[in-house]
Every structure is written in structure tokens, then in C-alpha cells.
Design a protein around this motif. Structure first.
Motif, mmCIF file in Angstrom:
data_model
loop_
_atom_site.group_PDB
_atom_site.id
_atom_site.type_symbol
_atom_site.label_atom_id
_atom_site.label_comp_id
_atom_site.label_asym_id
_atom_site.label_seq_id
_atom_site.Cartn_x
_atom_site.Cartn_y
_atom_site.Cartn_z
ATOM 1 N N VAL A 74 14.759 17.777 21.721
ATOM 2 C CA VAL A 74 14.194 18.076 23.040
ATOM 3 C C VAL A 74 13.195 16.998 23.442
ATOM 4 O O VAL A 74 13.208 16.507 24.583
ATOM 5 C CB VAL A 74 13.525 19.473 23.039
ATOM 6 C CG1 VAL A 74 12.723 19.704 24.308
ATOM 7 C CG2 VAL A 74 14.574 20.555 22.850
ATOM 8 N N GLY A 75 12.331 16.596 22.518
ATOM 9 C CA GLY A 75 11.356 15.549 22.813
ATOM 10 C C GLY A 75 12.027 14.228 23.155
ATOM 11 O O GLY A 75 11.608 13.513 24.074
ATOM 12 N N SER A 76 13.089 13.907 22.436
ATOM 13 C CA SER A 76 13.809 12.664 22.694
ATOM 14 C C SER A 76 14.482 12.697 24.068
ATOM 15 O O SER A 76 14.445 11.712 24.816
ATOM 16 C CB SER A 76 14.847 12.433 21.601
ATOM 17 O OG SER A 76 15.524 11.218 21.811
ATOM 18 N N ALA A 77 15.093 13.826 24.408
ATOM 19 C CA ALA A 77 15.725 13.951 25.724
ATOM 20 C C ALA A 77 14.693 13.822 26.839
ATOM 21 O O ALA A 77 14.924 13.122 27.834
ATOM 22 C CB ALA A 77 16.464 15.287 25.821
ATOM 23 N N CYS A 78 13.553 14.483 26.675
ATOM 24 C CA CYS A 78 12.499 14.397 27.692
ATOM 25 C C CYS A 78 11.936 12.976 27.790
ATOM 26 O O CYS A 78 11.672 12.484 28.890
ATOM 27 C CB CYS A 78 11.378 15.386 27.377
ATOM 28 S SG CYS A 78 11.854 17.097 27.572
ATOM 29 N N LEU A 79 11.759 12.327 26.648
ATOM 30 C CA LEU A 79 11.243 10.957 26.654
ATOM 31 C C LEU A 79 12.184 10.023 27.408
ATOM 32 O O LEU A 79 11.761 9.265 28.278
ATOM 33 C CB LEU A 79 11.046 10.450 25.227
ATOM 34 C CG LEU A 79 10.782 8.942 25.096
ATOM 35 C CD1 LEU A 79 9.459 8.559 25.740
ATOM 36 C CD2 LEU A 79 10.822 8.518 23.648
ATOM 37 N N HIS A 80 13.452 10.078 27.102
ATOM 38 C CA HIS A 80 14.398 9.152 27.727
ATOM 39 C C HIS A 80 14.672 9.508 29.184
ATOM 40 O O HIS A 80 15.123 8.649 29.944
ATOM 41 C CB HIS A 80 15.685 9.084 26.909
ATOM 42 C CG HIS A 80 15.466 8.472 25.566
ATOM 43 N ND1 HIS A 80 15.239 7.118 25.392
ATOM 44 C CD2 HIS A 80 15.402 9.024 24.338
ATOM 45 C CE1 HIS A 80 15.066 6.859 24.111
ATOM 46 N NE2 HIS A 80 15.150 8.003 23.439
ATOM 47 N N ALA A 81 14.386 10.737 29.578
ATOM 48 C CA ALA A 81 14.544 11.116 30.976
ATOM 49 C C ALA A 81 13.352 10.694 31.820
ATOM 50 O O ALA A 81 13.501 10.351 32.994
ATOM 51 C CB ALA A 81 14.753 12.621 31.089
ATOM 52 N N THR A 82 12.141 10.690 31.220
ATOM 53 C CA THR A 82 10.933 10.427 32.007
ATOM 54 C C THR A 82 10.174 9.170 31.606
ATOM 55 O O THR A 82 9.411 8.650 32.397
ATOM 56 C CB THR A 82 9.951 11.609 31.883
ATOM 57 O OG1 THR A 82 9.513 11.708 30.532
ATOM 58 C CG2 THR A 82 10.602 12.906 32.332
ATOM 59 N N LEU A 83 10.329 8.728 30.364
ATOM 60 C CA LEU A 83 9.559 7.612 29.793
ATOM 61 C C LEU A 83 8.053 7.834 29.903
ATOM 62 O O LEU A 83 7.267 6.900 30.062
ATOM 63 C CB LEU A 83 9.953 6.282 30.453
ATOM 64 C CG LEU A 83 11.401 5.848 30.231
ATOM 65 C CD1 LEU A 83 11.672 4.563 30.993
ATOM 66 C CD2 LEU A 83 11.699 5.685 28.759
ATOM 67 N N HIS A 84 7.639 9.088 29.769
ATOM 68 C CA HIS A 84 6.218 9.451 29.823
ATOM 69 C C HIS A 84 5.665 9.538 28.408
ATOM 70 O O HIS A 84 6.344 9.968 27.480
ATOM 71 C CB HIS A 84 6.067 10.793 30.551
ATOM 72 C CG HIS A 84 4.677 11.085 30.983
ATOM 73 N ND1 HIS A 84 3.785 11.766 30.198
ATOM 74 C CD2 HIS A 84 4.016 10.785 32.119
ATOM 75 C CE1 HIS A 84 2.632 11.877 30.827
ATOM 76 N NE2 HIS A 84 2.748 11.294 32.011
ATOM 77 N N TRP A 85 4.383 9.176 28.224
ATOM 78 C CA TRP A 85 3.797 9.134 26.880
ATOM 79 C C TRP A 85 3.698 10.512 26.227
ATOM 80 O O TRP A 85 3.740 10.623 25.013
ATOM 81 C CB TRP A 85 2.428 8.454 26.910
ATOM 82 C CG TRP A 85 1.349 9.260 27.577
ATOM 83 C CD1 TRP A 85 0.994 9.232 28.878
ATOM 84 C CD2 TRP A 85 0.494 10.219 26.941
ATOM 85 N NE1 TRP A 85 -0.016 10.121 29.115
ATOM 86 C CE2 TRP A 85 -0.355 10.735 27.937
ATOM 87 C CE3 TRP A 85 0.372 10.689 25.643
ATOM 88 C CZ2 TRP A 85 -1.300 11.700 27.675
ATOM 89 C CZ3 TRP A 85 -0.586 11.656 25.385
ATOM 90 C CH2 TRP A 85 -1.414 12.148 26.395
#
Length: 154
Positions: free
Chosen positions: A11-22
Motif C-alpha cells: 500500500v505504501g509503495s502504491a501511494c508513493l508511486h502515485a503521489t511521490l509525496h514524502w
């Protein structure tokens, strides 16, 4: 717990690659450290002796009572069978310290890489030593599944 942490990584990886937020970057990277710490705990405790059965005052297992209630007498006090009784506390504290360091030195990415690298190196070393020594753990069907899961996840 390991499966839950693996889901958090996804889930964290999907959110990171969708938003590129820290914030999502931390929800991708910190669970990786938590997963390695969990695997280290699993491997250290996997060869712990089995918990002794509760014995009633007639010297039989609880399940052997006549009425089937399991309450056929006074039980003897049992001790824990963990090889390292304080290991979960120490590893939990290590995860808390890792989290604090991660957020405190967020601009120093090498701190995360160092922490992750040390944990992964420790984990791989433990698994390698286990196979090299021919531990009874490698003969256990459950431990083979844990090893396969850990190898596939990395």
C-alpha cells in the motif's frame, strides 16, 4: 504480523508511486525495516522448545478428562518456552528508534539505507548460517514456508 507488514509495504509503495509525496515514501520504506526485524524475530524463535502441555493433578493432559471439560484438577504453573524472553521488547524498541531516526534525519537518505542494509545483511547471514549448519529448522515444513516467503518478498 509479517503478512500485515507486507501489505503495508504494498500500500505504501502504491501511494508513493502515485503521489511521490514524502509521507508515502516513509510508509513504503519503514515497513521494509519492520518486516526485516519481524523476520529476524521469527528465525531466532523458530527453534524454541515447544510449550509444555498443561497437566492436571492426576498426571494427565487436560484433554484426557472424563467429562471433557478440561477442568479436572489444579494445574501446575508453566513457564514460557521462548529462547529469548525479552527479544520482542528489544526488537520493538529497535523499530521505534528506527522510526525516530528516520523522521529526525529525513534529509539524510543514507541513514535509512544503512539501517535497511544492516538489517538485511543480518537476516541473510542468519538464513545462510541456518542452512550451512543443517539446523533442525530446515527440516521443519513450516520453516521452509517462512524461508520461501522471505526469499520471495525480497
Amino acid at each position: 504480523i509479517a503478512y500485515f507488514i507486507l501489505v503495508l509495504i504494498g500500500v505504501g509503495s502504491a501511494c508513493l508511486h502515485a503521489t511521490l509525496h514524502w509521507v508515502y515514501q516513509s510508509s513504503d520504506e519503514l515497513p521494509m525495516v519492520y518486516l526485516i526485524t519481524t523476520y529476524i524475530y521469527i528465525f531466532l524463535e523458530l527453534e524454541s522448545p515447544p510449550k509444555p502441555k498443561r497437566i492436571n493433578n492426576r498426571g494427565h493432559d487436560d484433554d484426557d478428562d472424563d467429562d471433557g471439560s478440561g477442568s479436572g484438577g489444579v494445574h501446575k504453573k508453566l513457564s514460557t518456552s521462548s529462547r529469548y524472553p525479552n527479544l520482542s521488547l528489544h526488537l520493538s524498541l529497535l523499530m521505534v528508534v528506527n522510526t525516530i531516526i528516520y523522521y529526525k534525519f529525513q534529509n539524510l537518505y543514507w541513514v535509512f539505507l544503512l539501517t535497511f542494509g544492516l538489517g538485511l545483511t543480518s537476516y541473510v547471514t542468519m538464513v545462510g548460517r541456518m542452512f550451512y549448519k543443517g539446523s533442525t529448522m530446515t527440516k521443519n515444513h513450516i520453516s521452509k514456508k517462512v524461508i520461501a516467503l522471505s526469499v520471495v518478498s525480497y
